[in-house]
Design a protein around this motif. Structure first.
Motif, PDB file in Angstrom:
ATOM      1  N   PRO A  63       0.800  -1.226   0.000  1.00 10.75           N
ATOM      2  CA  PRO A  63       0.000   0.000   0.000  1.00 10.75           C
ATOM      3  C   PRO A  63       0.835   1.279   0.000  1.00 10.75           C
ATOM      4  O   PRO A  63       0.296   2.363  -0.188  1.00 10.75           O
ATOM      5  CB  PRO A  63      -0.811  -0.114   1.287  1.00 10.75           C
ATOM      6  CG  PRO A  63       0.019  -0.970   2.171  1.00 10.75           C
ATOM      7  CD  PRO A  63       0.717  -1.943   1.265  1.00 10.75           C
ATOM      8  N   ASN A  64       2.133   1.156   0.196  1.00  9.23           N
ATOM      9  CA  ASN A  64       2.996   2.332   0.255  1.00  9.23           C
ATOM     10  C   ASN A  64       3.543   2.750  -1.106  1.00  9.23           C
ATOM     11  O   ASN A  64       4.155   3.812  -1.225  1.00  9.23           O
ATOM     12  CB  ASN A  64       4.148   2.098   1.226  1.00  9.23           C
ATOM     13  CG  ASN A  64       3.617   1.836   2.626  1.00  9.23           C
ATOM     14  OD1 ASN A  64       2.776   2.571   3.122  1.00  9.23           O
ATOM     15  ND2 ASN A  64       4.073   0.762   3.237  1.00  9.23           N
ATOM     16  N   LEU A  65       3.358   1.917  -2.130  1.00  4.46           N
ATOM     17  CA  LEU A  65       3.841   2.274  -3.465  1.00  4.46           C
ATOM     18  C   LEU A  65       2.947   3.349  -4.078  1.00  4.46           C
ATOM     19  O   LEU A  65       1.724   3.286  -3.945  1.00  4.46           O
ATOM     20  CB  LEU A  65       3.815   1.054  -4.394  1.00  4.46           C
ATOM     21  CG  LEU A  65       4.815  -0.046  -4.141  1.00  4.46           C
ATOM     22  CD1 LEU A  65       4.551  -1.221  -5.089  1.00  4.46           C
ATOM     23  CD2 LEU A  65       6.234   0.464  -4.314  1.00  4.46           C
ATOM     24  N   PRO A  66       3.539   4.325  -4.779  1.00  2.00           N
ATOM     25  CA  PRO A  66       2.697   5.295  -5.481  1.00  2.00           C
ATOM     26  C   PRO A  66       2.182   4.706  -6.794  1.00  2.00           C
ATOM     27  O   PRO A  66       2.799   3.819  -7.367  1.00  2.00           O
ATOM     28  CB  PRO A  66       3.664   6.450  -5.755  1.00  2.00           C
ATOM     29  CG  PRO A  66       5.004   5.791  -5.872  1.00  2.00           C
ATOM     30  CD  PRO A  66       4.968   4.629  -4.905  1.00  2.00           C
ATOM     31  N   VAL A  67       1.047   5.204  -7.240  1.00  2.00           N
ATOM     32  CA  VAL A  67       0.546   4.888  -8.570  1.00  2.00           C
ATOM     33  C   VAL A  67       1.092   5.978  -9.486  1.00  2.00           C
ATOM     34  O   VAL A  67       0.881   7.165  -9.236  1.00  2.00           O
ATOM     35  CB  VAL A  67      -0.991   4.859  -8.611  1.00  2.00           C
ATOM     36  CG1 VAL A  67      -1.480   4.605 -10.034  1.00  2.00           C
ATOM     37  CG2 VAL A  67      -1.544   3.812  -7.661  1.00  2.00           C
ATOM     38  N   LYS A  68       1.826   5.576 -10.517  1.00  3.33           N
ATOM     39  CA  LYS A  68       2.404   6.537 -11.458  1.00  3.33           C
ATOM     40  C   LYS A  68       1.641   6.439 -12.770  1.00  3.33           C
ATOM     41  O   LYS A  68       1.284   5.350 -13.195  1.00  3.33           O
ATOM     42  CB  LYS A  68       3.884   6.229 -11.690  1.00  3.33           C
ATOM     43  CG  LYS A  68       4.708   6.340 -10.419  1.00  3.33           C
ATOM     44  CD  LYS A  68       6.150   5.993 -10.638  1.00  3.33           C
ATOM     45  CE  LYS A  68       6.898   6.121  -9.313  1.00  3.33           C
ATOM     46  NZ  LYS A  68       8.319   5.885  -9.468  1.00  3.33           N
ATOM     47  N   LEU A  69       1.408   7.594 -13.372  1.00  2.00           N
ATOM     48  CA  LEU A  69       0.730   7.588 -14.655  1.00  2.00           C
ATOM     49  C   LEU A  69       1.446   8.520 -15.622  1.00  2.00           C
ATOM     50  O   LEU A  69       2.019   9.527 -15.215  1.00  2.00           O
ATOM     51  CB  LEU A  69      -0.744   7.976 -14.516  1.00  2.00           C
ATOM     52  CG  LEU A  69      -1.094   9.372 -14.014  1.00  2.00           C
ATOM     53  CD1 LEU A  69      -1.384  10.298 -15.181  1.00  2.00           C
ATOM     54  CD2 LEU A  69      -2.315   9.291 -13.128  1.00  2.00           C
ATOM     55  N   THR A  70       1.427   8.135 -16.879  1.00  2.00           N
ATOM     56  CA  THR A  70       1.993   8.945 -17.950  1.00  2.00           C
ATOM     57  C   THR A  70       0.974   9.004 -19.076  1.00  2.00           C
ATOM     58  O   THR A  70       0.424   7.974 -19.479  1.00  2.00           O
ATOM     59  CB  THR A  70       3.315   8.341 -18.473  1.00  2.00           C
ATOM     60  OG1 THR A  70       4.205   8.136 -17.370  1.00  2.00           O
ATOM     61  CG2 THR A  70       3.980   9.270 -19.481  1.00  2.00           C
ATOM     62  N   MET A  83       2.843  13.380 -22.921  1.00  2.00           N
ATOM     63  CA  MET A  83       1.956  14.521 -22.711  1.00  2.00           C
ATOM     64  C   MET A  83       1.848  14.880 -21.234  1.00  2.00           C
ATOM     65  O   MET A  83       0.920  15.564 -20.831  1.00  2.00           O
ATOM     66  CB  MET A  83       0.563  14.215 -23.263  1.00  2.00           C
ATOM     67  CG  MET A  83       0.529  13.988 -24.758  1.00  2.00           C
ATOM     68  SD  MET A  83      -1.105  13.483 -25.319  1.00  2.00           S
ATOM     69  CE  MET A  83      -2.094  14.906 -24.953  1.00  2.00           C
ATOM     70  N   GLY A  84       2.782  14.405 -20.433  1.00  2.00           N
ATOM     71  CA  GLY A  84       2.766  14.704 -19.005  1.00  2.00           C
ATOM     72  C   GLY A  84       2.719  13.447 -18.171  1.00  2.00           C
ATOM     73  O   GLY A  84       2.426  12.355 -18.660  1.00  2.00           O
ATOM     74  N   GLU A  85       3.038  13.628 -16.891  1.00  2.00           N
ATOM     75  CA  GLU A  85       3.064  12.495 -15.961  1.00  2.00           C
ATOM     76  C   GLU A  85       2.653  12.973 -14.585  1.00  2.00           C
ATOM     77  O   GLU A  85       2.613  14.177 -14.315  1.00  2.00           O
ATOM     78  CB  GLU A  85       4.472  11.890 -15.931  1.00  2.00           C
ATOM     79  CG  GLU A  85       5.532  12.871 -15.525  1.00  2.00           C
ATOM     80  CD  GLU A  85       6.939  12.417 -15.895  1.00  2.00           C
ATOM     81  OE1 GLU A  85       7.089  11.422 -16.611  1.00  2.00           O
ATOM     82  OE2 GLU A  85       7.875  13.075 -15.445  1.00  2.00           O
ATOM     83  N   ALA A  86       2.341  12.036 -13.724  1.00  2.00           N
ATOM     84  CA  ALA A  86       1.932  12.359 -12.360  1.00  2.00           C
ATOM     85  C   ALA A  86       2.056  11.090 -11.524  1.00  2.00           C
ATOM     86  O   ALA A  86       2.267   9.998 -12.049  1.00  2.00           O
ATOM     87  CB  ALA A  86       0.504  12.880 -12.333  1.00  2.00           C
ATOM     88  N   GLU A  87       1.912  11.269 -10.229  1.00  2.00           N
ATOM     89  CA  GLU A  87       1.810  10.112  -9.343  1.00  2.00           C
ATOM     90  C   GLU A  87       0.951  10.499  -8.153  1.00  2.00           C
ATOM     91  O   GLU A  87       0.788  11.679  -7.842  1.00  2.00           O
ATOM     92  CB  GLU A  87       3.176   9.595  -8.908  1.00  2.00           C
ATOM     93  CG  GLU A  87       3.976  10.477  -8.025  1.00  2.00           C
ATOM     94  CD  GLU A  87       5.301   9.827  -7.625  1.00  2.00           C
ATOM     95  OE1 GLU A  87       5.580   9.803  -6.419  1.00  2.00           O
ATOM     96  OE2 GLU A  87       6.036   9.347  -8.505  1.00  2.00           O
TER      97      GLU A  87
END
Length: 168
Positions: A63-70, A83-87
């Protein structure tokens, strides 16, 4: 999977004001990374405000891992453009899930259980709410994309218990 805590359903609603990567538009899709897992949405043709309405499901063991998206722009003749990324962290949502047995049955739909403020450590563009909705806790969030001139992604998280898993 002996370490499975449960499943996280990510409802990828839409993108808002995404960056132009083709002549006048983009063909966006999103890739999610969670630990060694990778999922992606379908491509929406020629849209800077795509409506995905895709449901993606991640198995959660840490549960401590971040969800990363691109977010990418699909190209046919060359490599796809970023086109960008976030977590974002799922930890606050999982904290709320731990207490759902105590609140079950007694709350009206739409009751806000927890609010998460945007800060320098998360990519929230506005306050995120964890809400009691039809017997479930869901988290609604707008994620601001980094390393790009503009763009946000709207998501909704929902927890799915798996019989025989460790649980939270």
């Amino acid at each position: 999977m002996e370490n499975l805590l449960g499943l996280l359903r990510i409802h990828v609603k839409r993108g808002v004001d995404l960056a132009i990567r083709d002549i006048s538009s983009s063909d966006p899709y999103i890739v999610f990374h969670f630990g060694n897992k990778k999922l992606k949405t379908h491509v929406v043709k020629q849209s800077l405000n795509p409506e995905w309405n895709d449901d993606l499901t991640l198995s959660v063991t840490d549960p401590n891992l971040p969800v990363k998206l691109t977010v990418y722009d699909k190209d046919i003749l060359s490599a796809d453009d970023k086109m960008g990324e976030a977590e974002f962290s799922i930890a606050p949502y999982l904290e709320a899930i731990k207490f759902r047995q105590k609140i079950q049955g007694g709350l009206p739909n739409g009751t806000i259980i927890m609010k998460i403020q945007p800060n320098r450590q998360n990519c929230l563009s506005e306050e995120s709410h964890i809400v009691w909705n039809q017997g479930k806790l869901v988290q609604n969030m707008f994620i601001r994309l980094r390393n790009v001139e503009s763009g946000e992604v709207e998501l909704q998280l929902e927890w799915i218990d798996v019989p025989g898993s460790k649980g939270i």
